[in-house]
Design a protein around this motif. Structure first.
Motif, short mmCIF file in Angstrom:
data_model
loop_
_atom_site.label_atom_id
_atom_site.label_comp_id
_atom_site.label_asym_id
_atom_site.label_seq_id
_atom_site.Cartn_x
_atom_site.Cartn_y
_atom_site.Cartn_z
N THR A 334 0.81 -1.17 -0.10
CA THR A 334 0.00 0.10 0.00
C THR A 334 0.89 1.41 -0.08
OG1 THR A 334 -1.62 -1.33 1.42
CG2 THR A 334 -1.84 1.21 1.04
N PRO A 335 1.23 1.90 -1.16
CA PRO A 335 2.46 2.88 -1.19
C PRO A 335 1.53 4.21 -0.70
CG PRO A 335 1.53 2.24 -3.56
CD PRO A 335 0.93 1.26 -2.44
N SER A 336 0.14 4.12 -0.97
CA SER A 336 -0.57 5.46 -0.42
C SER A 336 -1.87 5.16 -0.20
CB SER A 336 -0.67 6.57 -1.89
OG SER A 336 -1.50 6.34 -2.68
N PRO A 337 -2.70 6.06 0.41
CA PRO A 337 -4.01 5.63 0.75
C PRO A 337 -4.72 5.13 -0.11
CG PRO A 337 -3.17 7.56 1.98
CD PRO A 337 -2.50 7.39 1.02
N ASP A 338 -4.72 5.63 -1.25
CA ASP A 338 -5.64 5.28 -2.43
C ASP A 338 -4.87 4.36 -3.47
OD1 ASP A 338 -7.64 7.43 -1.84
OD2 ASP A 338 -6.29 8.95 -2.68
N ASP A 339 -3.81 3.76 -3.33
CA ASP A 339 -3.28 2.88 -3.99
C ASP A 339 -2.85 1.55 -3.53
OD1 ASP A 339 -3.22 4.82 -6.36
OD2 ASP A 339 -1.80 5.70 -5.12
N ARG A 340 -2.85 0.56 -4.03
CA ARG A 340 -2.58 -0.91 -3.36
C ARG A 340 -2.40 -1.97 -4.33
NH1 ARG A 340 -7.15 -3.95 -1.78
NH2 ARG A 340 -9.14 -3.19 -2.50
N ILE A 341 -1.64 -2.90 -3.95
CA ILE A 341 -1.27 -4.23 -4.76
C ILE A 341 -1.28 -5.33 -3.91
CG2 ILE A 341 -0.06 -5.08 -6.56
CD1 ILE A 341 1.54 -2.66 -7.15
N TYR A 342 -2.25 -6.26 -4.40
CA TYR A 342 -2.46 -7.43 -3.28
C TYR A 342 -2.41 -8.66 -4.05
CZ TYR A 342 -6.88 -5.96 -5.18
OH TYR A 342 -8.19 -5.57 -5.88
N GLY A 343 -2.31 -9.90 -3.35
CA GLY A 343 -2.51 -11.02 -3.78
C GLY A 343 -2.81 -12.09 -2.89
N GLN A 344 -3.38 -13.27 -3.06
CA GLN A 344 -3.61 -14.17 -2.23
C GLN A 344 -3.33 -15.60 -3.06
OE1 GLN A 344 -7.61 -13.31 -0.74
NE2 GLN A 344 -6.52 -13.44 1.24
N PHE A 345 -2.81 -16.50 -2.15
CA PHE A 345 -2.71 -18.23 -2.51
C PHE A 345 -3.43 -18.89 -1.83
CE2 PHE A 345 -0.24 -21.64 -3.04
CZ PHE A 345 -0.53 -22.24 -4.65
N PHE A 346 -4.46 -19.87 -2.14
CA PHE A 346 -4.97 -20.68 -1.45
C PHE A 346 -4.85 -22.22 -1.52
CE2 PHE A 346 -8.96 -23.17 -1.17
CZ PHE A 346 -9.35 -23.14 0.12
N ILE A 347 -4.41 -22.99 -0.68
CA ILE A 347 -4.23 -24.47 -1.11
C ILE A 347 -5.28 -25.28 -0.32
CG2 ILE A 347 -2.80 -26.28 -0.60
CD1 ILE A 347 -0.49 -24.53 -0.51
N ASP A 348 -6.29 -26.05 -1.15
CA ASP A 348 -7.38 -26.62 -0.46
C ASP A 348 -7.04 -28.14 0.02
OD1 ASP A 348 -9.73 -27.31 0.10
OD2 ASP A 348 -10.53 -27.63 -1.97
N ASP A 349 -5.99 -28.72 -0.19
CA ASP A 349 -5.54 -29.97 -0.09
C ASP A 349 -4.07 -30.09 0.36
OD1 ASP A 349 -4.93 -32.78 0.40
OD2 ASP A 349 -6.76 -33.36 -0.62
N LEU A 350 -3.50 -30.18 1.11
CA LEU A 350 -2.09 -30.16 1.40
C LEU A 350 -1.54 -31.46 0.70
CD1 LEU A 350 -1.44 -28.89 5.09
CD2 LEU A 350 -1.22 -27.42 2.77
N ARG A 351 -2.05 -32.33 0.44
CA ARG A 351 -1.66 -33.48 -0.05
C ARG A 351 -1.15 -33.17 -1.67
NH1 ARG A 351 -6.18 -37.60 1.19
NH2 ARG A 351 -7.36 -36.17 0.53
N SER A 352 -1.95 -32.38 -2.13
CA SER A 352 -1.70 -32.06 -3.61
C SER A 352 -1.68 -30.73 -4.00
CB SER A 352 -2.68 -32.68 -4.55
OG SER A 352 -3.96 -32.33 -3.87
N PRO A 353 -0.80 -29.78 -3.44
CA PRO A 353 -0.77 -28.16 -3.73
C PRO A 353 -0.32 -28.03 -4.96
CG PRO A 353 1.06 -28.74 -2.47
CD PRO A 353 0.49 -30.06 -2.42
N PHE A 354 0.68 -29.06 -5.52
CA PHE A 354 0.99 -28.65 -7.04
C PHE A 354 0.78 -29.95 -7.94
CE2 PHE A 354 3.49 -26.31 -4.00
CZ PHE A 354 3.48 -24.93 -4.42
#
Length: 523
Positions: A334-354
């Protein structure tokens, strides 16, 4: 009741910076209602009540900055009790962000040390006019409302009750698309106790939304309805070497899904690297066994341990089939109050993340990347891309899918087997007119069940005629391809022990085009 000197502590407030907290505040949240009430009472210069009671969304960081900007003016404004009650509710909920920005929360709490209550809300009659398409769903005269009561018994104990049908309405064509959504008129109802050193305990019904996405989040998203739960939250430090700015949150709750009770536990640790950078790790499980909640003090993936020794009568085989563990990673800049860059990564099953998306235990991931920014002297722009594998949010047993009732994904609203791009542009004109244009395109990356391809376009113009009222004209165009397969039909995935789950009827093409004429009155 008026208080002539409630905010003298404001001289202790540091110059506002910005907090790195990037969670979207749910549209139906009591926190938004508190801001709408303050805006209606002219306590938030430059904002109207409709700014917090419509389709727009704010992050916790943005709401904290709005509040910080208003505090100095309130010091000499002799605020009414209704303003003070809403201010207490907002400051209590946003205390991690305010504290991180240098606000003396002890002094602010002392200045707001008054008991009282306030009631606010809005009513929005509207008429929807069909202009084309194959579906008449929702056409005709309608009305939406939300009424919220906020109160404080003492500086440490607060309550909130919100009655509404609004969450049904904003989950319209541009959002989750097919079928009715689970909902109860009691939108949120909880009590919150504030302890020392930032400790907070909340119990009742309320939203969980952990993520920065305008269209949703990968683990806990505001497209699912609120549910009954308990939440514990507190900041902590691990010293100068391992970091001081941590925030711990844990919840345990339950809800009804297809008539059966399901139990959900979530945990998150956030770390703020600087005013600009923050990151978090989240984990959660959903289960049919109330006894699994006894694993609360343990890592939530403790089903890998001997849970049969912790839960009388349990069997690891049953726990595995009806105990769905998920993990999520997130980061935001968040470089300023009006600007942001973001991301998320979700793994549903740890047995097979890739690996492959089609093997016996297929890869089950989703991710979200986006940016929201304001062009100088121009509009605010949001651009997001999301992706989910074909069996993400599904499970071995339908009893543990990552869902809360029909069509209410707790993760991304686009559901599994989808990639989606979203663009939204909002511009304010002359202080009273706000125009928004947004669109999205959802594709099915793999030619398999369940998510169909869909696209949506929306445009709205809002005119704030007074601080308490607004006229809104909107146009919506939504189209959705038929669901491609049904169980037992050619092309349906083979039985691998996993049951893909979807929405809607196979073979049905949906097209909706409509114009909405609305009037919103806040009180």
């Amino acid at each position: 009741m008026r208080n002539a000197a409630p905010l003298l502590c404001l001289s202790l407030i540091a110059a506002p910076g910005w907090s790195a907290s990037s969670d979207i505040v749910p549209r139906g949240s009591v926190l938004n209602d508190a801001f709408a009430k303050m805006a209606l009472l002219n306590a938030l210069p430059g904002y109207s009540a409709a700014d917090f009671s419509g389709d727009g969304v704010y992050t916790r960081q943005q709401l904290a900055l709005i509040l910080e900007g208003a505090l100095p003016d309130l010091e000499t404004a002799n605020p009414s009790e209704a303003i003070l009650v809403s201010l207490r509710a907002a400051a209590s909920d946003l205390s991690p962000e305010l504290d991180a920005d240098g606000v003396d929360m002890g002094a602010l709490s002392s200045a707001l040390d008054k008991s009282g209550a306030s009631i606010g809300g809005f009513v929005q009659p509207e008429y929807r006019i069909k202009t084309g398409g194959s579906s008449d769903s929702g056409i005709g005269a309608q009305g939406v409302y939300r009424v919220t009561a906020l109160g404080t018994y003492n500086p440490r104990l607060q309550y909130a009750v919100s009655l509404s049908d609004w969450p049904k309405e904003w989950r319209r064509d541009l959002n989750n698309d097919v079928g009715d959504h689970s909902f109860t008129p009691v939108n949120e109802a909880y009590v919150a106790w504030k302890g020392s050193h930032g400790l907070e305990l909340r119990a009742g019904r309320f939203y969980n939304a952990w993520g920065p996405g305008t269209r949703g989040a990968t683990l806990m998203s505001d497209n699912a309805p609120p549910y009954d739960q308990i939440r514990l939250r507190f900041p902590f430090s691990l010293g100068s070497r391992l970091g001081r700015n941590y925030l711990y949150t844990q919840t345990a709750g339950f809800f009804k899904e297809y008539g059966a009770t399901k139990y959900l536990e979530t945990r998150r640790i956030e770390y703020r690297f600087s005013r600009q950078w923050n990151a978090d790790v989240q984990e959660a499980f959903k289960t049919t066994s109330a006894g699994a909640l006894w694993a609360t003090p343990l890592p939530l993936n403790s089903q890998a341990l001997s849970l049969d020794k912790l839960i009388p009568g349990a069997r690891l085989k049953n726990i595995d089939r009806e105990f769905n563990y998920t993990v999520n990673l997130g980061a935001a800049y968040t470089p300023s109050p009006d600007d942001r860059i973001y991301g998320q990564f979700f793994i549903d099953d740890l047995r097979s993340p890739f690996g492959s998306t089609t093997k016996v235990v297929p890869r089950k991931i989703s991710y979200l990347v986006g940016s929201a920014f304001k062009i100088p002297q121009g509009p605010s722009v949001t651009l997001e891309y999301t992706y989910a594998d074909p069996t993400t949010y599904a499970f071995q047993s339908d009893k543990a899918i990552w869902q809360n009732g029909t069509h209410n994904w707790m993760g991304l609203p686009s559901g599994p087997n989808s990639s989606e791009i979203y663009l939204g542009v909002t511009q304010k004109f002359a202080g009273r007119i706000t125009a928004t244009v947004e669109g999205r395109e959802r594709r099915r990356p793999h030619n398999s069940f369940p998510a169909p391809q869909a696209s949506a376009f929306g445009a709205r113009v809002r005119y704030d005629s007074t601080p308490s009222s607004a006229f809104i004209v909107g146009y919506y165009d939504y189209k959705q391809n038929p669901f491609p397969f049904a169980p037992g039909q050619p092309g349906y995935p083979p039985d691998t022990g996993l049951t893909p789950v979807g929405e809607g009827d196979q073979g049905t093409y949906v097209r909706r085009r409509e114009v909405d004429l609305s009037y919103q009155f806040a009180f």
